[in-house]
Design a protein around this motif. Structure first.
Motif, short mmCIF file in Angstrom:
data_model
loop_
_atom_site.label_atom_id
_atom_site.label_comp_id
_atom_site.label_asym_id
_atom_site.label_seq_id
_atom_site.Cartn_x
_atom_site.Cartn_y
_atom_site.Cartn_z
N ALA A 1 0.84 -1.20 0.00
CA ALA A 1 0.00 0.00 0.00
C ALA A 1 0.87 1.24 0.00
O ALA A 1 1.93 1.28 0.63
CB ALA A 1 -0.91 -0.01 1.23
N ARG A 2 0.42 2.24 -0.71
CA ARG A 2 1.20 3.48 -0.84
C ARG A 2 0.90 4.38 0.36
O ARG A 2 0.15 5.34 0.27
CB ARG A 2 0.84 4.17 -2.15
CG ARG A 2 1.75 5.33 -2.52
CD ARG A 2 1.30 5.96 -3.83
NE ARG A 2 2.13 7.08 -4.18
CZ ARG A 2 2.00 8.30 -3.68
NH1 ARG A 2 1.03 8.53 -2.80
NH2 ARG A 2 2.80 9.27 -4.04
N HIS A 3 1.53 4.06 1.49
CA HIS A 3 1.32 4.82 2.71
C HIS A 3 2.13 6.12 2.67
O HIS A 3 3.33 6.10 2.38
CB HIS A 3 1.75 4.02 3.93
CG HIS A 3 0.87 2.84 4.22
ND1 HIS A 3 -0.44 2.97 4.60
CD2 HIS A 3 1.12 1.50 4.18
CE1 HIS A 3 -0.97 1.77 4.78
NE2 HIS A 3 -0.05 0.86 4.53
N GLU B 1 18.17 -0.08 9.28
CA GLU B 1 17.45 -1.25 8.79
C GLU B 1 15.99 -1.16 9.21
O GLU B 1 15.69 -0.88 10.38
CB GLU B 1 18.08 -2.52 9.36
CG GLU B 1 17.39 -3.79 8.90
CD GLU B 1 17.95 -5.03 9.57
OE1 GLU B 1 18.40 -5.94 8.86
OE2 GLU B 1 17.94 -5.08 10.83
N LEU B 2 15.10 -1.41 8.25
CA LEU B 2 13.66 -1.40 8.52
C LEU B 2 13.10 -2.76 8.15
O LEU B 2 13.38 -3.29 7.07
CB LEU B 2 12.95 -0.32 7.70
CG LEU B 2 13.39 1.13 7.88
CD1 LEU B 2 14.47 1.48 6.87
CD2 LEU B 2 12.22 2.07 7.68
N ILE B 3 12.30 -3.33 9.03
CA ILE B 3 11.71 -4.64 8.79
C ILE B 3 10.22 -4.56 9.08
O ILE B 3 9.81 -4.09 10.15
CB ILE B 3 12.37 -5.73 9.66
CG1 ILE B 3 13.87 -5.85 9.33
CG2 ILE B 3 11.68 -7.07 9.45
CD1 ILE B 3 14.59 -6.85 10.20
N TRP B 4 9.42 -4.99 8.12
CA TRP B 4 7.97 -5.09 8.29
C TRP B 4 7.55 -6.56 8.16
O TRP B 4 8.21 -7.34 7.46
CB TRP B 4 7.22 -4.32 7.21
CG TRP B 4 7.26 -2.85 7.26
CD1 TRP B 4 6.39 -2.01 7.91
CD2 TRP B 4 8.20 -1.98 6.61
NE1 TRP B 4 6.73 -0.70 7.70
CE2 TRP B 4 7.83 -0.64 6.91
CE3 TRP B 4 9.31 -2.20 5.80
CZ2 TRP B 4 8.54 0.44 6.43
CZ3 TRP B 4 10.02 -1.13 5.33
CH2 TRP B 4 9.64 0.19 5.65
N GLU C 1 1.92 -5.87 2.82
CA GLU C 1 1.67 -6.28 1.44
C GLU C 1 0.17 -6.33 1.16
O GLU C 1 -0.63 -6.66 2.04
CB GLU C 1 2.30 -7.65 1.19
CG GLU C 1 2.38 -8.03 -0.27
CD GLU C 1 3.19 -9.29 -0.49
OE1 GLU C 1 3.43 -9.64 -1.66
OE2 GLU C 1 3.57 -9.94 0.51
N VAL C 2 -0.19 -6.00 -0.08
CA VAL C 2 -1.59 -6.06 -0.51
C VAL C 2 -1.73 -7.19 -1.51
O VAL C 2 -0.76 -7.69 -2.09
CB VAL C 2 -2.04 -4.72 -1.13
CG1 VAL C 2 -1.97 -3.61 -0.11
CG2 VAL C 2 -1.22 -4.39 -2.36
N ASP D 1 8.90 -11.59 6.14
CA ASP D 1 9.30 -10.21 6.38
C ASP D 1 9.68 -9.50 5.09
O ASP D 1 10.09 -10.12 4.10
CB ASP D 1 10.49 -10.15 7.35
CG ASP D 1 10.15 -10.70 8.73
OD1 ASP D 1 8.99 -10.50 9.15
OD2 ASP D 1 11.02 -11.31 9.36
N LEU D 2 9.56 -8.18 5.14
CA LEU D 2 10.03 -7.28 4.08
C LEU D 2 11.07 -6.35 4.70
O LEU D 2 10.82 -5.75 5.75
CB LEU D 2 8.87 -6.47 3.51
CG LEU D 2 9.19 -5.43 2.44
CD1 LEU D 2 9.78 -6.09 1.21
CD2 LEU D 2 7.94 -4.65 2.08
N ARG D 3 12.22 -6.22 4.05
CA ARG D 3 13.36 -5.53 4.66
C ARG D 3 13.91 -4.47 3.71
O ARG D 3 14.08 -4.72 2.52
CB ARG D 3 14.45 -6.54 5.00
CG ARG D 3 15.73 -5.99 5.59
CD ARG D 3 16.62 -7.15 6.02
NE ARG D 3 17.94 -6.71 6.42
CZ ARG D 3 19.00 -6.66 5.60
NH1 ARG D 3 18.86 -7.03 4.33
NH2 ARG D 3 20.18 -6.25 6.05
N ILE D 4 14.15 -3.28 4.27
CA ILE D 4 14.79 -2.19 3.54
C ILE D 4 15.97 -1.68 4.38
O ILE D 4 15.80 -1.45 5.58
CB ILE D 4 13.82 -1.03 3.26
CG1 ILE D 4 12.66 -1.50 2.38
CG2 ILE D 4 14.54 0.15 2.59
CD1 ILE D 4 11.60 -0.43 2.14
N VAL D 5 17.12 -1.53 3.77
CA VAL D 5 18.31 -1.04 4.46
C VAL D 5 18.82 0.19 3.72
O VAL D 5 19.06 0.15 2.52
CB VAL D 5 19.42 -2.11 4.53
CG1 VAL D 5 20.65 -1.54 5.23
CG2 VAL D 5 18.92 -3.34 5.28
#
Length: 474
Positions: free
Chosen positions: A321-323, A447-450, A456-457, A355-359
């Motif tokens: 989703a485009r938050h 590091e960001l982890i969701w 996710e949609v 998980d979804l991860r962005i660093v």
């Protein structure tokens, strides 16, 4: 960037928190308490007091309260100087009461701390230090000079000297400790409150920009057909009146203006209706949108998705989703990385089944070891910034709000943030022998982890048809 003209938690703003009515009500309560205590001591416990002088001192508070009530409206808020003078009067009045009623032998002597503690929560540090010093001076004076307490029969009511000196030391320590504690808690609370306000304003601005983009896209789509019709009809009219130049010129003008409107709308937005692509986007598209304002600032920004460069084929990306919270939070993190990077910023995206991860990392100096535990606290750089300018950010006066806003917004979407520093290798390190696309961050790393379930949609829903138009006005 912090506004250098904004006096965060300045003495003027803090003093104006205090309503006159609040202090007046508190003083009426103090007058009632003092009167009751004197009456009980004089007529109930048969303690010999100078009731005439005590009545004069209590009458001073009554007179000041009445004058204040008549002069100021109920909604009046005191300035810093007036609030200081009001608290100093209360301190002086209470000191006189204690002088007439036994000094530190009076069990109500602890109330002398109240004005200083109130000052610590609403006034400046200078005002609090002044009232604190005045309180300590009054306590020290009262230990030696006061009217002794005695019963009607002449028996003295005095504590042993050891207990009196202990009371004196306890009061001095309590004034320093309680006022310092109260001020610390108040400062942290107000810093957090102002930072949360700034966060909310930033989020509202991002949301308005997103909503505006949707409105423009809808307008471009809906007006496209009427403008095309006008252009077609004007072209047919131009053919029919080719022999009447006085009318042909007007028809040509109508056609040119319709074409101009079509091009303007095309520049403003290209998607129509309630386009689901405005709401759902592949994770790489979301990150690129967040980083876009900082791609042309002289620092190379490298996007890597599941270990591969972003321009290579990356199938089956998670669609999220485009938050607005994610876009604005990531944008602040990328800005921070670009500000402190030597030459390169890396943004790595990968995912697992859960998980979804962005660093986000850079090749700068990294976070200071003693600051990592405090990253995300608002105003953590205020004192440093007020003394010297940051050589890596010329003209920038940091307030710690950028990382706080990013952390707050991202955590609101369910992200877990971790701040760390890389190896800190210099420009001549062995890592620089690698291509930048293969290197790893050596500076600050965030590091960001969701959880994918939270972010996710449904991929099929994201590829669905355009939604219906929504009324802009009811």
């Amino acid at each position: 960037m912090a506004d250098k003209t904004t006096p965060y938690l300045s003495s003027g703003r803090r003093g104006e928190w205090v309503r006159v009515r609040t202090l007046v009500n508190l003083r009426w309560l103090a007058v009632a308490g003092q009167t009751l205590a004197v009456l009980v001591a004089a007529y109930g416990l048969r303690i010999d007091l100078r009731l005439d002088l005590v009545a004069i001192v209590i009458g001073l508070s009554v007179a000041v309260n009445l004058a204040t009530t008549l002069v100021h409206p109920e909604t009046k808020r005191l300035g810093h100087r007036d609030a200081l003078l009001t608290l100093f009067f209360d301190l002086a009045q209470l000191s006189l009461m204690l002088y007439l009623t036994g000094g530190l032998n009076n069990p109500f002597a602890m109330l002398i701390m109240a004005p200083t503690i109130i000052s610590a929560t609403v006034l400046s540090m200078e005002a609090t230090l002044f009232l604190g010093a005045s309180t300590l001076a009054s306590v020290s004076f009262l230990i030696f000079y006061h009217e002794p307490l005695q019963t009607a029969s002449g028996s003295a009511l005095m504590m042993p000297p050891l207990l009196v000196y202990g009371m004196w030391i306890a009061l001095m320590i309590s004034v320093a400790f309680l006022s310092g504690y109260a001020r610390r808690v108040t400062m942290e609370t107000m810093s957090l409150s102002e930072a949360l306000t700034a966060t909310q304003l930033a989020l509202e601005r991002e949301q308005k920009l997103t909503d505006l983009g949707g409105v423009v896209a809808a307008a471009a789509h809906e007006l496209g057909t009427p403008l095309a019709t006008i252009k077609l009809v004007s072209a047919e009219l131009a053919d029919e009146i080719a022999d009447r130049p006085e009318l042909l010129e007007d028809v040509e003008l109508i056609r040119s203006q319709a074409e101009r409107c079509r091009m303007i709308l095309a520049d403003m937005g290209r998607s129509g209706k309630d386009d689901l692509h405005l709401k759902h986007v592949p994770i790489l598209g979301l990150v690129e949108e967040a980083a876009e304002p900082h791609l042309d600032r002289g620092v190379k920004v490298i996007f890597r998705v599941d270990g591969a460069l972003a321009d290579e084929a990356v199938p089956d990306q998670p669609t999220v989703a485009r938050h607005s919270e994610i876009i604005h939070g990531l944008r602040n993190l990328v800005q921070n990385a670009v500000d402190f990077a030597r030459s390169t910023v890396w943004i790595d995206i990968d995912w697992t089944e859960r998980d979804l991860r962005i660093v986000v990392g850079d090749d700068g100096k990294g976070f200071a070891p003693d600051m990592i535990g405090r990253i995300g606290d608002p105003f953590m750089r205020r004192k440093q910034a007020s003394r010297t300018a940051d050589p890596q950010r010329p003209g920038y006066e940091g307030m710690g709000l950028g990382l706080f806003i990013a952390k707050t917004l991202l955590e609101r979407t369910g992200a877990r943030l971790t701040f760390a520093s890389g190896s800190g290798d210099g420009p001549e390190s062995a890592q620089d022998l690698k291509p930048a696309e293969l290197a790893r961050p050596t500076g600050a790393v965030v590091e960001l982890i969701w959880s994918r379930d939270a972010l996710e949609v449904d991929r099929k829903a994201s590829r669905g048809p355009l939604g219906h138009n929504q009324k802009l006005f009811s």
